[in-house]
Motif scaffolding. Structure first.
Motif, PDB file in Angstrom:
ATOM      1  N   MET A  57       0.821  -1.215   0.000  1.00 51.45           N
ATOM      2  CA  MET A  57       0.000   0.000   0.000  1.00 51.45           C
ATOM      3  C   MET A  57       0.849   1.256   0.000  1.00 51.45           C
ATOM      4  N   ILE A  58       2.047   1.180   0.601  1.00 43.81           N
ATOM      5  CA  ILE A  58       2.952   2.333   0.522  1.00 43.81           C
ATOM      6  C   ILE A  58       3.361   2.547  -0.934  1.00 43.81           C
ATOM      7  N   ALA A  59       3.598   1.442  -1.656  1.00 40.51           N
ATOM      8  CA  ALA A  59       3.944   1.557  -3.067  1.00 40.51           C
ATOM      9  C   ALA A  59       2.800   2.157  -3.871  1.00 40.51           C
ATOM     10  N   LEU A  60       1.567   1.749  -3.569  1.00 46.30           N
ATOM     11  CA  LEU A  60       0.409   2.255  -4.298  1.00 46.30           C
ATOM     12  C   LEU A  60       0.113   3.709  -3.983  1.00 46.30           C
ATOM     13  N   GLY A  61       0.254   4.066  -2.715  1.00 44.33           N
ATOM     14  CA  GLY A  61      -0.139   5.426  -2.315  1.00 44.33           C
ATOM     15  C   GLY A  61       0.990   6.393  -2.096  1.00 44.33           C
ATOM     16  N   GLY A  62       2.239   5.907  -2.204  1.00 42.07           N
ATOM     17  CA  GLY A  62       3.382   6.730  -1.829  1.00 42.07           C
ATOM     18  C   GLY A  62       3.513   8.036  -2.579  1.00 42.07           C
ATOM     19  N   VAL A  63       3.186   8.043  -3.878  1.00 38.42           N
ATOM     20  CA  VAL A  63       3.359   9.274  -4.639  1.00 38.42           C
ATOM     21  C   VAL A  63       2.028   9.915  -5.033  1.00 38.42           C
ATOM     22  N   ILE A  64       0.919   9.369  -4.509  1.00 40.60           N
ATOM     23  CA  ILE A  64      -0.383   9.989  -4.779  1.00 40.60           C
ATOM     24  C   ILE A  64      -0.581  11.070  -3.736  1.00 40.60           C
ATOM     25  N   GLY A  65      -0.206  12.283  -4.073  1.00 37.10           N
ATOM     26  CA  GLY A  65      -0.273  13.379  -3.114  1.00 37.10           C
ATOM     27  C   GLY A  65      -0.948  14.590  -3.694  1.00 37.10           C
ATOM     28  N   ALA A  66      -0.820  15.701  -2.982  1.00 40.62           N
ATOM     29  CA  ALA A  66      -1.439  16.946  -3.422  1.00 40.62           C
ATOM     30  C   ALA A  66      -0.873  17.404  -4.761  1.00 40.62           C
ATOM     31  N   GLY A  67       0.379  17.009  -5.062  1.00 41.58           N
ATOM     32  CA  GLY A  67       0.972  17.384  -6.343  1.00 41.58           C
ATOM     33  C   GLY A  67       0.177  16.839  -7.515  1.00 41.58           C
ATOM     34  N   LEU A  68      -0.373  15.629  -7.364  1.00 41.32           N
ATOM     35  CA  LEU A  68      -1.200  15.044  -8.420  1.00 41.32           C
ATOM     36  C   LEU A  68      -2.571  15.706  -8.464  1.00 41.32           C
TER      37      LEU A  68
ATOM     38  N   PHE B 288      -4.349   5.421   5.043  1.00 38.22           N
ATOM     39  CA  PHE B 288      -4.161   6.654   4.260  1.00 38.22           C
ATOM     40  C   PHE B 288      -4.083   6.328   2.765  1.00 38.22           C
ATOM     41  N   ALA B 289      -3.221   5.360   2.426  1.00 40.38           N
ATOM     42  CA  ALA B 289      -3.051   4.990   1.024  1.00 40.38           C
ATOM     43  C   ALA B 289      -4.339   4.408   0.459  1.00 40.38           C
ATOM     44  N   GLY B 290      -5.039   3.616   1.255  1.00 41.39           N
ATOM     45  CA  GLY B 290      -6.290   3.026   0.803  1.00 41.39           C
ATOM     46  C   GLY B 290      -7.327   4.073   0.427  1.00 41.39           C
ATOM     47  N   LEU B 291      -7.420   5.129   1.214  1.00 44.57           N
ATOM     48  CA  LEU B 291      -8.372   6.201   0.913  1.00 44.57           C
ATOM     49  C   LEU B 291      -7.997   6.924  -0.384  1.00 44.57           C
ATOM     50  N   LYS B 292      -6.688   7.165  -0.575  1.00 47.67           N
ATOM     51  CA  LYS B 292      -6.249   7.849  -1.794  1.00 47.67           C
ATOM     52  C   LYS B 292      -6.500   6.982  -3.027  1.00 47.67           C
ATOM     53  N   VAL B 293      -6.173   5.717  -2.918  1.00 48.04           N
ATOM     54  CA  VAL B 293      -6.382   4.808  -4.043  1.00 48.04           C
ATOM     55  C   VAL B 293      -7.873   4.711  -4.375  1.00 48.04           C
ATOM     56  N   ALA B 294      -8.726   4.607  -3.341  1.00 48.91           N
ATOM     57  CA  ALA B 294     -10.169   4.526  -3.564  1.00 48.91           C
ATOM     58  C   ALA B 294     -10.682   5.783  -4.263  1.00 48.91           C
TER      59      ALA B 294
ATOM     60  N   SER C 162      -0.934  11.829   4.930  1.00 51.67           N
ATOM     61  CA  SER C 162      -0.199  10.624   4.545  1.00 51.67           C
ATOM     62  C   SER C 162       1.238  10.970   4.175  1.00 51.67           C
ATOM     63  N   ALA C 163       1.400  12.059   3.434  1.00 56.38           N
ATOM     64  CA  ALA C 163       2.739  12.482   3.025  1.00 56.38           C
ATOM     65  C   ALA C 163       3.592  12.857   4.233  1.00 56.38           C
ATOM     66  N   VAL C 164       3.002  13.550   5.208  1.00 60.90           N
ATOM     67  CA  VAL C 164       3.734  13.896   6.431  1.00 60.90           C
ATOM     68  C   VAL C 164       4.183  12.630   7.142  1.00 60.90           C
ATOM     69  N   ASN C 165       3.275  11.670   7.260  1.00 62.46           N
ATOM     70  CA  ASN C 165       3.562  10.409   7.940  1.00 62.46           C
ATOM     71  C   ASN C 165       4.714   9.657   7.262  1.00 62.46           C
ATOM     72  N   ALA C 166       4.610   9.498   5.939  1.00 67.85           N
ATOM     73  CA  ALA C 166       5.634   8.753   5.197  1.00 67.85           C
ATOM     74  C   ALA C 166       6.953   9.517   5.138  1.00 67.85           C
ATOM     75  N   THR C 167       6.880  10.841   4.996  1.00 66.61           N
ATOM     76  CA  THR C 167       8.092  11.654   4.927  1.00 66.61           C
ATOM     77  C   THR C 167       8.867  11.595   6.236  1.00 66.61           C
ATOM     78  N   LEU C 168       8.162  11.668   7.356  1.00 64.51           N
ATOM     79  CA  LEU C 168       8.815  11.581   8.662  1.00 64.51           C
ATOM     80  C   LEU C 168       9.475  10.218   8.838  1.00 64.51           C
ATOM     81  N   TYR C 169       8.785   9.177   8.413  1.00 64.61           N
ATOM     82  CA  TYR C 169       9.337   7.824   8.492  1.00 64.61           C
ATOM     83  C   TYR C 169      10.647   7.731   7.700  1.00 64.61           C
ATOM     84  N   GLY C 170      10.615   8.174   6.442  1.00 65.09           N
ATOM     85  CA  GLY C 170      11.802   8.106   5.589  1.00 65.09           C
ATOM     86  C   GLY C 170      12.943   8.953   6.115  1.00 65.09           C
ATOM     87  N   ALA C 171      12.625  10.153   6.599  1.00 65.99           N
ATOM     88  CA  ALA C 171      13.663  11.050   7.116  1.00 65.99           C
ATOM     89  C   ALA C 171      14.357  10.439   8.328  1.00 65.99           C
TER      90      ALA C 171
END
Length: 430
Positions: A1-12, A135-141, A275-284
């Protein structure tokens, strides 16, 4: 789900409107080119991550392939960029929440979001995965529903909605084919976030399997979600419609008569930002912890509990809490300047990934997740990255961003080279 939702953000959801305004329906070609480049980078990263799974991902690979200074440079460049992006994303979510509850000031929302998501990242790593799954599930849906409704409208299956057929695609490149290149510069950054997948895979039970699956789903995501949704937008609506430039997804929902379209998209964008804040903090945090493990950051950042680098999480989120004050003092100016300084860091990271893969492949007999068409597609990806940087330098609007990022990277690289030299001298003396 991180792969599916990782780049689906406000930019899209929002930022693609600028690309459509530049290139018209030919933005589909811009997205296809950017998507191909992102896929090649992802595959190169997956090949290395399957062999050397690490929370430091591309920083570790750069160190192995090029040298300690390269690992230092790409690691700290990525960290500096994402902690600023983290604060910007939290601010974006706060602006939406302030619109719903104006009695609560924007800075207070940032404080709430940063506190909650810090707590999530400080708990067991499973908590992060659980939050990001939903988070990713909601974006994908949301994207799937958008594609279904848009596709039905194009085919004339929605009652009360006249299908435009292919009329809006007849003038496919209204501003010429040079605009396709300009559109490429506008949309390539929408693919930022792919790298978190391989960082997260290091925490998986079977990193090799997790990375392979993530790469396969990336193909589906990029082709269906990005190109599919853009095709719906430019087919249903005239490319030069002012509403499309402001928010293409809201424009489509309004066109097909969905009540409260703007608020629906506000909810989706709000979730995407959190979702982006959550994933970005994790990666950082994982990147900072990896730097500490290799002696490129203070050893105090190595403190781990339940698999979580707690001090690295706190250090990474620190700027997010500083942003509470910045939101109070300069809510509309400071972040634009900061984001401009790190906005092109994605291209620097991708460049290091390409060079690292080309060099590390020599040491891998049988890669578990092999790069397609090596070395030709690897060189093609590297050439594409260099070409985009060159195009940005030639563009008056983008030149300031790429130069600012260049200065940041040069300073970090100089520090990395100096640090490596000092270590060699110390080793020679002993």
């Amino acid at each position: 789900m991180i792969a599916l939702g990782g780049v689906i953000g406000a930019g899209l959801f929002v930022g693609t409107g600028a690309g459509i305004a530049v290139a018209g329906p030919a933005i589909l070609i811009s997205f296809a080119l950017a998507g191909i480049l992102a896929l090649l980078v992802m595959r190169m990263l997956a090949e290395m991550a399957a062999e050397h799974p690490s929370g430091g991902a591309f920083s570790v690979h750069a160190e192995k392939a090029i040298g300690p200074w390269a690992g230092f440079t790409v690691g700290w460049t990525y960290w500096c960029a994402v902690v600023v992006v983290l604060a910007v994303e939290a601010t974006g979510a706060a602006k939406i929440a302030s619109g719903w509850l104006p009695a609560v000031p924007q800075w207070a929302w940032v404080l709430i979001f940063m506190s909650v998501l810090t707590a999530v990242n400080l708990a067991n790593v499973r908590n992060f995965g659980e939050f990001e799954f939903w988070f990713a599930g909601l974006k994908v849906a949301a994207i799937v529903l958008f594609l279904l409704l848009g596709g039905a409208a194009i085919l004339g299956l929605l009652p009360g909605v006249d299908s435009p057929g292919l009329a809006n695609l007849r003038d496919f490149a209204p501003n010429g084919w040079g605009a396709v290149v300009a559109g490429l510069m506008a949309v390539v950054f929408a693919f930022g976030g792919l790298e978190v997948v391989t960082i997260a895979a290091a925490d998986a039970e079977n990193p090799e399997r997790a990375i392979g699956k993530a790469v396969r789903t990336s193909i589906t995501r990029l082709l269906v979600f990005y190109l599919g949704s853009m095709a719906v937008v430019v087919t249903l609506l005239p490319w030069n419609d002012s509403e499309v430039g402001a928010s293409p997804y809201v424009a489509v929902l309004n066109r097909i008569g969905i009540p409260g379209a703007a608020q629906i998209m506000n909810v989706v964008i709000f979730v995407a930002l959190l979702s982006a804040v959550n994933a970005t903090l994790y990666g950082a945090a994982r990147m900072l912890s990896s730097l500490a493990e290799r002696g490129e950051a203070p050893k105090s950042l190595l403190d781990r509990r339940n698999g979580v680098p707690r001090n690295a999480v706190l250090a990474s989120v620190a700027f997010g809490f500083v942003s509470v004050l910045l939101n109070y003092l300069w809510p509309d100016t400071v972040f634009l300047l900061l984001l401009n300084a790190v906005g092109s860091a994605l291209l620097v990271v991708w460049g290091f990934i390409a060079v690292s893969q080309l060099r590390l492949r020599r040491t891998i007999a049988r890669p578990a997740v092999p790069m397609w068409g090596h070395p030709y597609l690897s060189w093609l990806a590297l050439a594409g990255i260099v070409a985009i940087i060159g195009l940005m330098l030639a563009d008056d609007r983008a030149r300031g961003q790429i130069l600012s990022t260049g200065v940041l990277v040069a300073v970090i690289a100089a520090a990395g080279v100096g640090r490596s030299a000092l270590r060699r001298r110390g080793a020679d003396r002993t």
